[in-house]
Design a protein around this motif. Sequence first.
Motif, PDB file in Angstrom:
ATOM      1  N   SER A  38      15.247  -9.987  22.839  1.00 17.92           N
ATOM      2  CA  SER A  38      14.471  -8.515  23.092  1.00 17.92           C
ATOM      3  C   SER A  38      14.295  -7.956  24.654  1.00 17.92           C
ATOM      4  N   TYR A  40      17.119  -1.705  25.759  1.00 16.47           N
ATOM      5  CA  TYR A  40      17.084  -1.063  24.650  1.00 16.47           C
ATOM      6  C   TYR A  40      15.953   0.296  24.587  1.00 16.47           C
ATOM      7  N   ARG A  81      17.772   2.856  27.013  1.00 18.46           N
ATOM      8  CA  ARG A  81      18.937   3.863  26.209  1.00 18.46           C
ATOM      9  C   ARG A  81      18.057   4.757  25.316  1.00 18.46           C
ATOM     10  N   LEU A 103      10.859  -5.965  24.802  1.00 17.47           N
ATOM     11  CA  LEU A 103      10.993  -4.757  23.846  1.00 17.47           C
ATOM     12  C   LEU A 103       9.572  -4.893  23.035  1.00 17.47           C
ATOM     13  N   ALA A 136      14.930   1.964  19.832  1.00 19.77           N
ATOM     14  CA  ALA A 136      15.281   0.844  20.647  1.00 19.77           C
ATOM     15  C   ALA A 136      15.226  -0.382  19.711  1.00 19.77           C
ATOM     16  N   LEU A 179      18.835  -0.163  18.260  1.00 21.94           N
ATOM     17  CA  LEU A 179      19.844  -0.480  19.003  1.00 21.94           C
ATOM     18  C   LEU A 179      19.869  -2.082  19.184  1.00 21.94           C
ATOM     19  N   ARG A 180      18.773  -2.668  19.074  1.00 17.75           N
ATOM     20  CA  ARG A 180      18.708  -4.214  19.098  1.00 17.75           C
ATOM     21  C   ARG A 180      19.257  -4.842  17.749  1.00 17.75           C
TER      22      ARG A 180
END
Length: 147
Positions: free
Chosen positions: A37, A47, A50, A97, A137, A140-141
């Motif tokens: 994270s 994350y 982006r 995150l 996010a 994406l992770r």
Amino acid sequence: MIQRRLPIASASLLGLAAALSACASGNDLPSADTAASQVTTIGVNSYLWRASLEAVSFAPLLQADSAGGVIVTDWFANPENPAERVKLTVSILDQDLRADALRVAASRQVSQGGGWVDAPVQAATVQKLEDIILTKARELRRQAIAS
């Protein structure tokens, strides 16, 4: 009873020591979690960075500072409602995150008498954009973990 526990405890400690020494012998190192994270090769959580860029991609960017974690858009007017425009600032505040690592601020103006006048922004609008960024996010992770 105490005498029985000591041999069992000693055997457990010896087994643990043997397991640890086997790990220390070289090739059995744990692999790094590539989708942790806290991915910060650009200064902030990548994350969130982006996802934020993607979420505000409808508006032209004025500033995008990945080291400081700040994205500022220029004024954007929806073609369907040209009498209103918005400007966004996204700040990434942490390397993790997390929901509290993201802050979105919005400014809104409406056209009146040939000029632009500040108007209030509904809190739900800002909250919705934060939710979109956080959801993206996390997605994406998850994708990084799966690959």
